[in-house]
Motif scaffolding. Structure first.
Motif, PDB file in Angstrom:
ATOM      1  N   ALA A 126       1.863   0.850  12.982  1.00 10.67           N
ATOM      2  CA  ALA A 126       1.085   1.963  12.421  1.00 10.67           C
ATOM      3  C   ALA A 126       0.016   1.409  11.485  1.00 10.67           C
ATOM      4  CB  ALA A 126       2.003   2.921  11.665  1.00 10.67           C
ATOM      5  N   ALA A 135      -2.643   2.732   8.606  1.00  9.31           N
ATOM      6  CA  ALA A 135      -3.115   3.849   7.772  1.00  9.31           C
ATOM      7  C   ALA A 135      -4.441   3.403   7.156  1.00  9.31           C
ATOM      8  CB  ALA A 135      -2.046   4.209   6.748  1.00  9.31           C
ATOM      9  N   GLY A 136      -4.457   3.091   5.839  1.00 13.06           N
ATOM     10  CA  GLY A 136      -5.702   2.587   5.257  1.00 13.06           C
ATOM     11  C   GLY A 136      -6.041   1.188   5.762  1.00 13.06           C
ATOM     12  N   GLY A 137      -5.027   0.472   6.204  1.00  9.05           N
ATOM     13  CA  GLY A 137      -5.236  -0.846   6.823  1.00  9.05           C
ATOM     14  C   GLY A 137      -5.356  -1.996   5.832  1.00  9.05           C
ATOM     15  N   THR A 138      -5.218  -1.746   4.537  1.00 10.69           N
ATOM     16  CA  THR A 138      -5.481  -2.816   3.562  1.00 10.69           C
ATOM     17  C   THR A 138      -4.363  -3.850   3.502  1.00 10.69           C
ATOM     18  OG1 THR A 138      -4.560  -1.530   1.728  1.00 10.69           O
ATOM     19  CG2 THR A 138      -6.925  -1.306   2.133  1.00 10.69           C
ATOM     20  N   THR A 139      -3.167  -3.491   3.932  1.00 11.33           N
ATOM     21  CA  THR A 139      -2.101  -4.484   4.077  1.00 11.33           C
ATOM     22  C   THR A 139      -2.066  -5.015   5.503  1.00 11.33           C
ATOM     23  OG1 THR A 139      -0.628  -3.716   2.312  1.00 11.33           O
ATOM     24  CG2 THR A 139       0.423  -4.755   4.184  1.00 11.33           C
ATOM     25  N   VAL A 140      -2.144  -4.116   6.472  1.00 10.10           N
ATOM     26  CA  VAL A 140      -1.987  -4.522   7.880  1.00 10.10           C
ATOM     27  C   VAL A 140      -3.065  -5.528   8.292  1.00 10.10           C
ATOM     28  CG1 VAL A 140      -2.152  -3.718  10.263  1.00 10.10           C
ATOM     29  CG2 VAL A 140      -0.781  -2.443   8.632  1.00 10.10           C
ATOM     30  N   ALA A 176      -4.369  -2.282  -7.585  1.00  5.19           N
ATOM     31  CA  ALA A 176      -5.431  -2.824  -6.735  1.00  5.19           C
ATOM     32  C   ALA A 176      -6.831  -2.584  -7.326  1.00  5.19           C
ATOM     33  CB  ALA A 176      -5.308  -2.255  -5.324  1.00  5.19           C
ATOM     34  N   THR A 231      -3.362   4.426   1.364  1.00  5.28           N
ATOM     35  CA  THR A 231      -2.637   5.691   1.363  1.00  5.28           C
ATOM     36  C   THR A 231      -1.312   5.578   0.595  1.00  5.28           C
ATOM     37  OG1 THR A 231      -1.460   5.055   3.357  1.00  5.28           O
ATOM     38  CG2 THR A 231      -3.558   6.237   3.660  1.00  5.28           C
ATOM     39  N   ASP A 272       3.156  -0.603  -7.296  1.00  6.41           N
ATOM     40  CA  ASP A 272       3.288   0.134  -8.562  1.00  6.41           C
ATOM     41  C   ASP A 272       3.870   1.525  -8.333  1.00  6.41           C
ATOM     42  OD1 ASP A 272       2.059  -1.644 -10.637  1.00  6.41           O
ATOM     43  OD2 ASP A 272       0.384  -1.574  -9.247  1.00  6.41           O
ATOM     44  N   VAL A 278       6.352   8.056   8.144  1.00 13.19           N
ATOM     45  CA  VAL A 278       6.470   8.739   6.858  1.00 13.19           C
ATOM     46  C   VAL A 278       5.436   9.863   6.842  1.00 13.19           C
ATOM     47  CG1 VAL A 278       6.267   8.486   4.354  1.00 13.19           C
ATOM     48  CG2 VAL A 278       7.285   6.641   5.717  1.00 13.19           C
ATOM     49  N   LYS A 320       2.089  -1.155 -17.243  1.00 16.01           N
ATOM     50  CA  LYS A 320       2.033  -2.344 -16.378  1.00 16.01           C
ATOM     51  C   LYS A 320       1.457  -3.518 -17.168  1.00 16.01           C
ATOM     52  CE  LYS A 320      -0.276  -3.805 -12.069  1.00 16.01           C
ATOM     53  NZ  LYS A 320      -1.069  -3.340 -10.917  1.00 16.01           N
TER      54      LYS A 320
HETATM   55  C1  LIG Z   1      -6.438  -7.710  -3.508  1.00 18.23           C
HETATM   56  C2  LIG Z   1      -5.344  -6.671  -3.501  1.00 18.23           C
HETATM   57  C3  LIG Z   1      -4.789  -6.266  -4.695  1.00 18.23           C
HETATM   58  C4  LIG Z   1      -3.770  -5.319  -4.695  1.00 18.23           C
HETATM   59  N1  LIG Z   1      -3.199  -4.932  -5.878  1.00 18.23           N
HETATM   60  C5  LIG Z   1      -2.209  -4.005  -5.878  1.00 18.23           C
HETATM   61  C6  LIG Z   1      -1.606  -3.576  -7.087  1.00 18.23           C
HETATM   62  O1  LIG Z   1      -1.946  -4.028  -8.184  1.00 18.23           O
HETATM   63  N2  LIG Z   1      -0.628  -2.633  -7.012  1.00 18.23           N
HETATM   64  C7  LIG Z   1      -0.227  -2.094  -5.822  1.00 18.23           C
HETATM   65  O2  LIG Z   1       0.648  -1.222  -5.818  1.00 18.23           O
HETATM   66  N3  LIG Z   1      -0.774  -2.495  -4.671  1.00 18.23           N
HETATM   67  C8  LIG Z   1      -1.744  -3.423  -4.669  1.00 18.23           C
HETATM   68  N4  LIG Z   1      -2.295  -3.833  -3.487  1.00 18.23           N
HETATM   69  C9  LIG Z   1      -1.716  -3.344  -2.233  1.00 18.23           C
HETATM   70  C10 LIG Z   1      -2.444  -2.125  -1.734  1.00 18.23           C
HETATM   71  O3  LIG Z   1      -2.270  -1.072  -2.649  1.00 18.23           O
HETATM   72  C11 LIG Z   1      -1.847  -1.811  -0.380  1.00 18.23           C
HETATM   73  O4  LIG Z   1      -2.429  -2.754   0.530  1.00 18.23           O
HETATM   74  C12 LIG Z   1      -2.144  -0.417   0.095  1.00 18.23           C
HETATM   75  O5  LIG Z   1      -1.608   0.532  -0.773  1.00 18.23           O
HETATM   76  C13 LIG Z   1      -1.564  -0.203   1.489  1.00 18.23           C
HETATM   77  O6  LIG Z   1      -1.930   1.089   1.931  1.00 18.23           O
HETATM   78  P1  LIG Z   1      -2.667   1.277   3.325  1.00 18.23           P
HETATM   79  O7  LIG Z   1      -2.800   2.729   3.564  1.00 18.23           O
HETATM   80  O8  LIG Z   1      -3.897   0.472   3.404  1.00 18.23           O
HETATM   81  O9  LIG Z   1      -1.522   0.686   4.280  1.00 18.23           O
HETATM   82  P2  LIG Z   1      -1.626  -0.047   5.678  1.00 18.23           P
HETATM   83  O10 LIG Z   1      -2.123  -1.426   5.496  1.00 18.23           O
HETATM   84  O11 LIG Z   1      -2.312   0.772   6.691  1.00 18.23           O
HETATM   85  O12 LIG Z   1      -0.060  -0.059   6.041  1.00 18.23           O
HETATM   86  C14 LIG Z   1       0.881  -0.757   5.228  1.00 18.23           C
HETATM   87  C15 LIG Z   1       2.242  -0.715   5.932  1.00 18.23           C
HETATM   88  O13 LIG Z   1       2.736   0.614   5.955  1.00 18.23           O
HETATM   89  C16 LIG Z   1       2.946   1.062   7.306  1.00 18.23           C
HETATM   90  N5  LIG Z   1       2.561   2.478   7.277  1.00 18.23           N
HETATM   91  C17 LIG Z   1       1.449   3.015   6.714  1.00 18.23           C
HETATM   92  N6  LIG Z   1       1.510   4.342   6.752  1.00 18.23           N
HETATM   93  C18 LIG Z   1       2.663   4.671   7.360  1.00 18.23           C
HETATM   94  C19 LIG Z   1       3.304   5.906   7.665  1.00 18.23           C
HETATM   95  N7  LIG Z   1       2.749   7.075   7.357  1.00 18.23           N
HETATM   96  N8  LIG Z   1       4.510   5.871   8.274  1.00 18.23           N
HETATM   97  C20 LIG Z   1       5.103   4.684   8.582  1.00 18.23           C
HETATM   98  N9  LIG Z   1       4.550   3.490   8.304  1.00 18.23           N
HETATM   99  C21 LIG Z   1       3.352   3.482   7.697  1.00 18.23           C
HETATM  100  C22 LIG Z   1       2.058   0.170   8.161  1.00 18.23           C
HETATM  101  O14 LIG Z   1       2.537   0.053   9.481  1.00 18.23           O
HETATM  102  C23 LIG Z   1       2.178  -1.142   7.399  1.00 18.23           C
HETATM  103  O15 LIG Z   1       3.376  -1.785   7.709  1.00 18.23           O
HETATM  104  C24 LIG Z   1      -3.326  -4.764  -3.462  1.00 18.23           C
HETATM  105  C25 LIG Z   1      -3.909  -5.170  -2.260  1.00 18.23           C
HETATM  106  C26 LIG Z   1      -4.901  -6.112  -2.261  1.00 18.23           C
HETATM  107  C27 LIG Z   1      -5.503  -6.531  -0.940  1.00 18.23           C
END
Ligand SMILES: Cc1cc2nc3c(=O)[nH]c(=O)nc-3n(C[C@H](O)[C@H](O)[C@H](O)COP(=O)(O)OP(=O)(O)OC[C@H]3O[C@@H](n4cnc5c(N)ncnc54)[C@H](O)[C@@H]3O)c2cc1C
Ligand code: SF4
Length: 283
Positions: free
Chosen positions: A26, A28-33, A98, A107, A165, A207, A225
């Motif tokens: 999956a 979502a925002g893609g910032t972890t994936v 972040a 997300t 967080d 989720v 924090k």
């Molecule tokens: C430089 C940097 C600094 C950061 N600093 C912090 C920080 O200080 N504190 C903090 O909390 N975070 C921090 N982050 C992490 C960032 O907040 C997360 O990357 C972000 O919240 C992930 O959300 P996303 O929607 O982009 O997830 P995605 O990358 O799209 O998905 C993340 C994971 O969740 C799964 N997923 C997403 N949505 C669903 C769903 N609805 N149902 C089932 N599975 C799902 C995906 O398959 C994947 O495994 C940082 C990231 C970076 C790159």
């Protein structure tokens, strides 16, 4: 990064179908994936973009609970009036997570489900041993640099800290994670570290929302924090507090982040604080 397919789905049913295909993840925002795919930590065959599923980004108060859609963006939730009024610690945890750019993309569900920042986990080429990436392969962090690793909840298999967080606050607020299949108490969501799975979610389980009771404890919640620098940094240690002094028996809930393998409640500290004003002896 391996070659992969991109699919955009428009309903939960379509998402379920697409995620049932082997090698699907999956998005979502893609910032972890995308981060982990570029590092070859994740090697999906198919990214299933779920952001087009309608109705999963709302914020509402229903039956005494604040319910936040899984696809609501971190920045939108942080500035939402009802979130700030009913559960200020949720807004506070998102505001200090972040960067502004990431908060505009990322997300709620993605934040909760983000992966550890263990440097060995994130570098498979240099460190093949990692029980989180490859169960049974060992742990490259043992004997290595571990100042950002956990001191609570560590097992022989893994000592990586949970980095997020938001989930620390959700733990203090006894949140419920809603999926397309069931409701899960936040305390039950995370799996044993290094067990080969990060959470108890089944493959392809989506989720849909997270909710917390809109009670006095949530309304008097806060999040602190401490980090190596003031922005764009994960917690060295963080504390979420929910305090309800309106009852005969005060209700005080405490969770910590940055130092544990998962969002970590401190029941002994809660009991000590409920017993009376804090003092050096009591704590
Ligand atoms: C430089 C940097 C600094 C950061 N600093 C912090 C920080 O200080 N504190 C903090 O909390 N975070 C921090 N982050 C992490 C960032 O907040 C997360 O990357 C972000 O919240 C992930 O959300 P996303 O929607 O982009 O997830 P995605 O990358 O799209 O998905 C993340 C994971 O969740 C799964 N997923 C997403 N949505 C669903 C769903 N609805 N149902 C089932 N599975 C799902 C995906 O398959 C994947 O495994 C940082 C990231 C970076 C790159
Ligand atoms: S601490 Fe955990 S995530 Fe880090 S290398 Fe060891 S097993 Fe992997």
């Amino acid at each position: 990064m391996n070659r992969l397919a991109y699919m955009r789905v428009g309903s939960l049913a379509e998402a379920r179908q697409a995620l049932a295909l082997p090698g699907s993840i999956a998005l979502a925002g893609g910032t972890t994936v995308t981060d982990l795919a570029k590092l070859d930590v994740l090697m999906p065959d198919r990214l299933v973009d779920i952001m087009g599923i309608p109705g999963l980004d709302g914020i509402a108060v229903e039956a005494g609970r604040l319910r936040i859609g899984a696809l609501a963006r971190m920045a939108d939730v942080a500035r939402h009036g009802e979130v700030r009024r009913l559960a200020p610690a949720i807004a506070a945890s998102l505001e200090c997570a972040a960067s502004a750019q990431i908060r505009n993309m990322a997300t709620m569900a993605g934040n909760i489900l983000q992966r550890t920042r263990c440097a060995y986990f994130r570098d498979p080429a240099s460190y093949p041993a990692c029980n989180r990436r490859t169960p049974g392969s060992g742990c490259a962090a043992i004997g290595g640099v571990t100042h950002n690793h956990a001191i609570l909840g560590v097992t022989d298999a893994c000592m990586a800290s949970y980095p997020g967080d938001l989930a620390i606050v959700l733990a203090a607020l006894d949140a419920v994670v809603h999926t397309d299949a069931r409701d899960i108490a936040i305390g039950d969501l995370f799996a044993e570290p290094g067990s080969g799975t990060e959470t108890i979610l089944a493959a392809g389980e989506i989720v849909t929302a997270v909710s917390v009771a809109a009670d006095a404890g949530a309304a008097r919640s806060s999040y602190l924090k401490v980090r190596d620098r003031q922005s764009y940094e994960f917690a060295a240690v963080s504390v979420a507090l929910a305090v309800d002094l309106t009852r005969d028996q005060p209700d005080i809930r405490v969770a910590v982040g940055g130092v544990a393998t998962r969002p970590w409640r401190l029941p002994a500290v809660e009991a000590a604080l409920r017993a009376g004003p804090p003092s050096r002896e009591r704590l």
